[in-house]
Motif scaffolding. Structure first.
Motif, PDB file in Angstrom:
ATOM      1  N   LEU A 128       0.823  -1.211   0.000  1.00 31.11           N
ATOM      2  CA  LEU A 128       0.000   0.000   0.000  1.00 31.11           C
ATOM      3  C   LEU A 128       0.859   1.264   0.000  1.00 31.11           C
ATOM      4  O   LEU A 128       0.546   2.226  -0.710  1.00 31.11           O
ATOM      5  N   LYS A 129       1.938   1.270   0.771  1.00 24.98           N
ATOM      6  CA  LYS A 129       2.835   2.434   0.796  1.00 24.98           C
ATOM      7  C   LYS A 129       3.511   2.630  -0.549  1.00 24.98           C
ATOM      8  O   LYS A 129       3.600   3.748  -1.055  1.00 24.98           O
ATOM      9  N   GLU A 130       3.997   1.537  -1.132  1.00 25.51           N
ATOM     10  CA  GLU A 130       4.696   1.616  -2.415  1.00 25.51           C
ATOM     11  C   GLU A 130       3.774   2.030  -3.553  1.00 25.51           C
ATOM     12  O   GLU A 130       4.230   2.601  -4.540  1.00 25.51           O
ATOM     13  N   ASN A 131       2.492   1.738  -3.436  1.00 20.64           N
ATOM     14  CA  ASN A 131       1.552   2.022  -4.510  1.00 20.64           C
ATOM     15  C   ASN A 131       0.564   3.141  -4.175  1.00 20.64           C
ATOM     16  O   ASN A 131      -0.420   3.334  -4.896  1.00 20.64           O
ATOM     17  N   ALA A 132       0.833   3.880  -3.123  1.00 22.76           N
ATOM     18  CA  ALA A 132      -0.078   4.935  -2.675  1.00 22.76           C
ATOM     19  C   ALA A 132      -0.309   5.984  -3.762  1.00 22.76           C
ATOM     20  O   ALA A 132      -1.439   6.437  -3.968  1.00 22.76           O
TER      21      ALA A 132
ATOM     22  N   ALA B 175      -3.924   6.760  -5.399  1.00 21.71           N
ATOM     23  CA  ALA B 175      -4.497   8.104  -5.297  1.00 21.71           C
ATOM     24  C   ALA B 175      -4.846   8.645  -6.678  1.00 21.71           C
ATOM     25  O   ALA B 175      -5.904   9.259  -6.864  1.00 21.71           O
ATOM     26  N   SER B 176      -3.985   8.398  -7.642  1.00 16.79           N
ATOM     27  CA  SER B 176      -4.239   8.851  -9.014  1.00 16.79           C
ATOM     28  C   SER B 176      -5.472   8.171  -9.587  1.00 16.79           C
ATOM     29  O   SER B 176      -6.326   8.813 -10.214  1.00 16.79           O
ATOM     30  N   SER B 177      -5.591   6.880  -9.378  1.00  9.95           N
ATOM     31  CA  SER B 177      -6.745   6.138  -9.878  1.00  9.95           C
ATOM     32  C   SER B 177      -8.031   6.616  -9.213  1.00  9.95           C
ATOM     33  O   SER B 177      -9.055   6.818  -9.887  1.00  9.95           O
ATOM     34  N   ASN B 178      -7.978   6.810  -7.907  1.00  8.84           N
ATOM     35  CA  ASN B 178      -9.159   7.297  -7.190  1.00  8.84           C
ATOM     36  C   ASN B 178      -9.556   8.688  -7.649  1.00  8.84           C
ATOM     37  O   ASN B 178     -10.749   8.989  -7.776  1.00  8.84           O
TER      38      ASN B 178
ATOM     39  N   ALA C 291     -13.282  12.170 -10.628  1.00  4.02           N
ATOM     40  CA  ALA C 291     -13.501  13.219 -11.628  1.00  4.02           C
ATOM     41  C   ALA C 291     -14.309  12.722 -12.819  1.00  4.02           C
ATOM     42  O   ALA C 291     -15.117  13.467 -13.384  1.00  4.02           O
ATOM     43  N   ASN C 292     -14.116  11.455 -13.219  1.00  5.77           N
ATOM     44  CA  ASN C 292     -14.694  10.962 -14.471  1.00  5.77           C
ATOM     45  C   ASN C 292     -15.692   9.816 -14.307  1.00  5.77           C
ATOM     46  O   ASN C 292     -16.277   9.384 -15.292  1.00  5.77           O
TER      47      ASN C 292
END
Length: 81
Positions: free
Chosen positions: A54-58, A62-65, A70-71
């Motif tokens: 989770l830390k490595e992919n945070a 966040a970008s995906s969320n 937004a879309n």
């Protein structure tokens, strides 16, 4: 290493310091101390790996969320529920 291989791995003696009251109670209940310790360590390793992932992919999460916020969900129009 695959899960099946991990269960076949060799066991090796290890010294542990455990709470004596807890150890006595476990023995009185017939609990296999080695297997229980192994299960607990396995769970700790699993949780540590999850937290590390989770830390490595945070940033990516966040970008995906942010994108979904937004879309909306991609292909949402095809959902049948």
């Amino acid at each position: 290493m695959h899960a099946a291989e991990a269960t076949k791995s060799a066991r090796r003696p290890t010294n542990l310091s455990l709470d004596s009251a807890l150890l006595n109670e476990a023995k009185a209940l017939g609990i296999n101390i080695s297997r229980s310790a192994e299960a607990g360590i396995g769970e700790a390793v699993k949780l540590h790996k999850q937290e590390k992932w989770l830390k490595e992919n945070a940033k990516a999460l966040a970008s995906s969320n942010a994108y979904v916020e937004a879309n909306g969900l991609p292909l949402a129009r095809h959902r049948q529920f």
